[in-house]
Design a protein around this motif. Sequence first.
Motif, mmCIF file in Angstrom:
data_model
loop_
_atom_site.group_PDB
_atom_site.id
_atom_site.type_symbol
_atom_site.label_atom_id
_atom_site.label_comp_id
_atom_site.label_asym_id
_atom_site.label_seq_id
_atom_site.Cartn_x
_atom_site.Cartn_y
_atom_site.Cartn_z
ATOM 1 N N UNK A 78 0.851 -1.185 0.000
ATOM 2 C CA UNK A 78 0.000 0.000 0.000
ATOM 3 C C UNK A 78 0.892 1.241 0.000
ATOM 4 N N UNK A 79 0.791 2.043 -1.050
ATOM 5 C CA UNK A 79 1.590 3.257 -1.179
ATOM 6 C C UNK A 79 0.756 4.469 -0.816
ATOM 7 N N UNK A 80 0.925 4.942 0.423
ATOM 8 C CA UNK A 80 0.325 6.182 0.915
ATOM 9 C C UNK A 80 -1.198 6.163 0.813
ATOM 10 N N UNK A 81 -1.770 4.970 0.941
ATOM 11 C CA UNK A 81 -3.223 4.794 0.903
ATOM 12 C C UNK A 81 -3.842 5.332 -0.382
ATOM 13 N N UNK A 82 -3.047 5.310 -1.447
ATOM 14 C CA UNK A 82 -3.511 5.755 -2.764
ATOM 15 C C UNK A 82 -3.457 4.633 -3.788
ATOM 16 N N UNK A 83 -2.430 3.806 -3.721
ATOM 17 C CA UNK A 83 -2.237 2.730 -4.695
ATOM 18 C C UNK A 83 -1.882 1.444 -3.969
ATOM 19 N N UNK A 84 -2.616 0.387 -4.300
ATOM 20 C CA UNK A 84 -2.308 -0.942 -3.775
ATOM 21 C C UNK A 84 -1.784 -1.814 -4.912
ATOM 22 N N UNK A 85 -0.616 -2.432 -4.702
ATOM 23 C CA UNK A 85 -0.041 -3.386 -5.645
ATOM 24 C C UNK A 85 -0.040 -4.754 -4.982
ATOM 25 N N UNK A 86 -0.415 -5.778 -5.715
ATOM 26 C CA UNK A 86 -0.508 -7.105 -5.123
ATOM 27 C C UNK A 86 -0.005 -8.178 -6.071
#
Length: 304
Positions: A78-86
Amino acid sequence: MPPLLAALCLVAGLAQAETGKLRLTGGVSSVEATAGGGITPWAVLGTQATDGEIGVSANLNRLSTNDYGLSTYGVALNLKNTLELSLGRQDLSAQPATALNALGFSVSPNPHLKMDIVGAKLHLMGNAVLDSDNWLPEVAVGLQYKSTQAGSLKPVLDFLGAKTSGTDVYVAATKLFLEQGLLLNATLRYTNANQGGLLGFGSAAPGRNSRSLNPELAVAYLLRKDLAIGAEYRFMPNNLEALGRAAGLGSGLRQDDWKDIFVAWAPTKNVSLTGAYVDLGQVVPGVTGGRKQRGLYLSGQVAY
């Protein structure tokens, strides 16, 4: 563990999330590795990260039904609650498929279908917790690129005209009524995946090869801050049944919708455990005698 998964796990050492979220408000890890319920993504972004922070999570899941077993694991960033990569991997034990040898296929004993999933989810608007006192939901858009390794079942997918890779696109809206302890989610997925992609993507004619819009719904009730119960319903595209009927298999390739009832417990803010009763309906009923695929789902997640 694949190199990409191992590399993402190393990010845990750089995770900056210290304040964290309220327990369970970031959902749990789904079988596709993204944050949400067990079988559908929600608009919330996973891990304990809030605005300006970086968070990481890892999960391990197991589903056993009447005829199949599915193991999944994954990680999310989770990048700064803006982008989730999984990143996730699914491994389906497809023992009933050996019955296809009677039709001239050469399926090896104890066959497995494996699928890798690379996901991205972008926050668009709203905040499920901070906007819990108004009607604005949290909204996110996501995609999942899926690649299936069919092993000795590859000739079967070729016969079906199903591709071994595809991309799902979805938009999700999640609304949390914090005072009432109620969470509602609606997701709309654009996909042509068969059984989520484990049976490939699309179909030869007269089956359906094009993508279609399929809704997914979830509701959860917080019994207390660390315990929630809920249910999910995921509509699935029935791409292969028409092809099966044309080949004289009747409803042997039918696909039903997925649904579950779950209990999620977070003994600490960094650990959550989920148990569910899952009903996948018929999964290639032509090799299972038409039995419904129902069983227990267990999931564990660690998030920072």
